[in-house]
Design an enzyme around this catalytic site. Structure first.
Site, mmCIF file in Angstrom:
data_model
loop_
_atom_site.group_PDB
_atom_site.id
_atom_site.type_symbol
_atom_site.label_atom_id
_atom_site.label_comp_id
_atom_site.label_asym_id
_atom_site.label_seq_id
_atom_site.Cartn_x
_atom_site.Cartn_y
_atom_site.Cartn_z
ATOM 1 N N CYS A 74 6.593 -6.755 7.409
ATOM 2 C CA CYS A 74 7.638 -6.096 8.131
ATOM 3 C C CYS A 74 8.054 -7.059 9.184
ATOM 4 O O CYS A 74 7.283 -7.989 9.691
ATOM 5 C CB CYS A 74 7.091 -4.926 8.820
ATOM 6 S SG CYS A 74 8.451 -3.816 9.664
ATOM 7 N N CYS A 122 3.360 8.616 0.995
ATOM 8 C CA CYS A 122 3.872 7.776 1.930
ATOM 9 C C CYS A 122 4.376 6.468 1.172
ATOM 10 O O CYS A 122 3.278 5.669 0.956
ATOM 11 C CB CYS A 122 2.982 7.780 3.109
ATOM 12 S SG CYS A 122 3.235 6.437 4.570
ATOM 13 N N CYS A 135 6.254 -4.755 15.710
ATOM 14 C CA CYS A 135 5.739 -3.673 16.770
ATOM 15 C C CYS A 135 4.358 -3.980 16.942
ATOM 16 O O CYS A 135 3.403 -4.220 16.449
ATOM 17 C CB CYS A 135 5.926 -2.198 16.037
ATOM 18 S SG CYS A 135 7.635 -1.988 15.940
ATOM 19 N N GLU A 176 0.856 -1.228 0.102
ATOM 20 C CA GLU A 176 -0.016 -0.041 0.030
ATOM 21 C C GLU A 176 0.695 1.306 -0.057
ATOM 22 O O GLU A 176 1.986 1.281 0.555
ATOM 23 C CB GLU A 176 -0.827 -0.165 1.071
ATOM 24 C CG GLU A 176 -1.858 -1.001 1.128
ATOM 25 C CD GLU A 176 -3.123 -1.279 2.314
ATOM 26 O OE1 GLU A 176 -3.950 -1.372 1.888
ATOM 27 O OE2 GLU A 176 -2.435 -1.225 3.606
ATOM 28 N N CYS A 201 -1.330 6.290 9.660
ATOM 29 C CA CYS A 201 -0.024 5.484 10.276
ATOM 30 C C CYS A 201 -0.535 4.348 10.931
ATOM 31 O O CYS A 201 -1.277 4.156 11.757
ATOM 32 C CB CYS A 201 0.542 6.281 11.394
ATOM 33 S SG CYS A 201 1.218 7.782 10.832
ATOM 34 N N CYS A 206 1.293 -1.866 15.552
ATOM 35 C CA CYS A 206 1.341 -1.701 14.285
ATOM 36 C C CYS A 206 0.486 -2.642 13.486
ATOM 37 O O CYS A 206 0.890 -3.909 13.661
ATOM 38 C CB CYS A 206 2.536 -1.505 13.531
ATOM 39 S SG CYS A 206 2.783 -1.200 11.820
HETATM 40 N N1 SAH Z 1 9.232 0.925 10.146
HETATM 41 C C1 SAH Z 1 9.255 2.495 10.135
HETATM 42 C C2 SAH Z 1 8.256 3.114 9.180
HETATM 43 C C3 SAH Z 1 6.794 2.530 9.216
HETATM 44 S S1 SAH Z 1 5.749 3.116 10.372
HETATM 45 C C4 SAH Z 1 9.175 2.848 11.467
HETATM 46 O O1 SAH Z 1 8.926 2.369 12.560
HETATM 47 O O2 SAH Z 1 9.366 4.122 11.755
HETATM 48 C C5 SAH Z 1 5.604 4.868 10.415
HETATM 49 C C6 SAH Z 1 4.992 5.302 11.399
HETATM 50 O O3 SAH Z 1 3.542 5.248 11.946
HETATM 51 C C7 SAH Z 1 6.182 5.039 12.724
HETATM 52 O O4 SAH Z 1 6.172 6.221 13.504
HETATM 53 C C8 SAH Z 1 5.046 4.018 13.399
HETATM 54 O O5 SAH Z 1 5.463 4.089 14.654
HETATM 55 C C9 SAH Z 1 3.526 4.743 13.201
HETATM 56 N N2 SAH Z 1 2.765 3.791 13.704
HETATM 57 C C10 SAH Z 1 2.471 2.517 13.330
HETATM 58 N N3 SAH Z 1 1.490 2.033 13.784
HETATM 59 C C11 SAH Z 1 0.664 2.897 14.263
HETATM 60 C C12 SAH Z 1 -0.684 3.072 14.972
HETATM 61 N N4 SAH Z 1 -1.476 2.022 15.101
HETATM 62 N N5 SAH Z 1 -0.961 4.239 15.085
HETATM 63 C C13 SAH Z 1 -0.287 5.294 15.031
HETATM 64 N N6 SAH Z 1 0.858 5.379 14.391
HETATM 65 C C14 SAH Z 1 1.306 4.066 14.163
#
Ligand code: SAH
Length: 345
Positions: free
Chosen positions: A111, A104, A115, A91, A338, A118
């Site tokens: 991934c 973006c 996390c 996406e 995000c 996420c």
């Molecule tokens: N792997 C990279 C880039 C992808 S995530 C990273 O970790 O930075 C891009 C941003 O979205 C990151 O700051 C991540 O922490 C945030 N993000 C991921 N899941 C989220 C969620 N459920 N709510 C808000 N932000 C989120």
């Protein structure tokens, strides 16, 4: 199978042109045609017939195909689902601001970071994207804008904040940046590109030498090791303290700063104590804090704090005089915000 044209940076293309005894101007003509003009047809302008034949016979020009497009009714954000050659999907999101866009980009299918907050992480890592698949997201989104929102095909910022950990796929991401930066092509300014990382050390160590000037965003999310371990499992391997020290080694331009992203999760990392500790560890750095209220997704276990709690958190950071922005959520009606990207189905 032919190699993709879109996997080559400018100097790779120059080498190929030279090795095949073609007119050296062909490289700049081709980059201009495909990246500046973003043409779909083959290039016939200002290029010798022998070069046309060579290029057509040598390279593949296909790009990720648009599977579906979701347009947010609230804010005109656009989420694309692309199908790749092997049928994997990724996406990409266009985020509007004043009739211009930030894009973006995804860097991996799924991934490996896993996390806990996420949506992408729930997919696991399927594979890295190639440079052409990264650059291809940009070109296809641009072409979609040209067709569907004519006059608005201005993508001025690139953020690697889609699916994947960009520093875990360093080589392909680096080459994509080189293509975006090339003055023969899209000519995006170096300060218009931001790479966001969960703190993947091997990539941070290569940053200064290999992608100088590109903006860095760190997903920080908690200043406390234990909480950060729970949110971002690679923190156990690459602890925050070491990550921050590595980032401090990256030279910044005068007006440049590092963005520290902080997801606010209700009753987990949203107290004044969390804010105080965050302010303490970032004091003295060229820092900019992006507070991101948690975005929920199907099956997520966390919640977003109320607005007054979010504002209280910011007020504590303000006492540290660190510039802090509460990031407004765009595209969440189409799961494009995000952490809401997931292309499993
Ligand atoms: N792997 C990279 C880039 C992808 S995530 C990273 O970790 O930075 C891009 C941003 O979205 C990151 O700051 C991540 O922490 C945030 N993000 C991921 N899941 C989220 C969620 N459920 N709510 C808000 N932000 C989120």
């Amino acid at each position: 199978m032919k190699p993709s044209f879109y996997d080559l940076n400018y100097s790779d293309l120059e080498i190929v042109i030279q090795q095949n005894n073609l007119n050296h101007s062909a490289a700049s003509v081709l980059f201009n045609w495909h990246y500046k003009k973003k043409q779909t047809a083959q290039c016939l302008d200002n290029i010798a017939q022998c070069s046309v034949v060579f290029v057509q016979n040598t390279f593949d020009f296909s790009l990720p195909e648009i599977d579906t497009v979701h347009e947010s009714k609230n804010d005109r954000a656009v989420k694309f689902l692309f199908t790749l050659k092997d049928q994997h999907k990724v996406e990409t999101v266009l985020i509007p601001f004043h009739n211009k866009y930030s894009i973006c980009l995804s860097s991996q299918v799924g991934c490996a970071m896993n996390c806990s907050f996420c949506f992408t992480g729930t997919q696991g890592l399927k594979r890295h994207l190639t440079t052409s698949e990264i650059v291809g997201q940009f070109i296809q989104a641009w072409r979609w804008l040209a067709n569907h929102r004519p006059g608005e095909q201005r993508i001025l910022n690139i953020v690697f904040m889609g699916q994947g950990e960009p520093l875990h796929n360093f080589d392909a991401v680096k080459k994509a940046c080189e293509i975006f930066l090339s003055q023969h092509g899209t000519s995006i300014g170096v300060q218009k590109i931001t790479i966001s990382t969960a703190g993947y050390m091997p990539g941070l160590k290569r940053w200064s030498e290999e992608i100088p000037g590109v903006n860095l965003a760190l997903s920080l999310h908690s200043p406390f090791e234990e909480k950060r371990n729970e949110l971002i499992p690679i923190n156990k391997k690459y602890p925050l303290e070491d990550v921050l020290a590595a980032i401090d080694q990256i030279p910044l331009n005068k007006k440049q700063f590092i963005t520290y992203e902080y997801i606010l999760i209700k009753d987990f990392n949203d107290t004044p104590e969390d804010a105080k500790q965050l302010g303490t560890i970032l004091t003295g750095k060229s820092a900019y804090i992006n507070l991101i209220p948690f975005n929920s997704f199907p099956g997520s276990k966390y919640q977003r704090p109320d607005l007054d709690k979010i504002e209280q958190f910011k007020a504590v950071l303000d006492t540290f005089k660190i510039p802090t922005l509460i990031r407004s959520t765009k595209g969440d009606d189409v799961l494009a915000a995000c952490g809401q990207l997931n292309s499993k189905n």
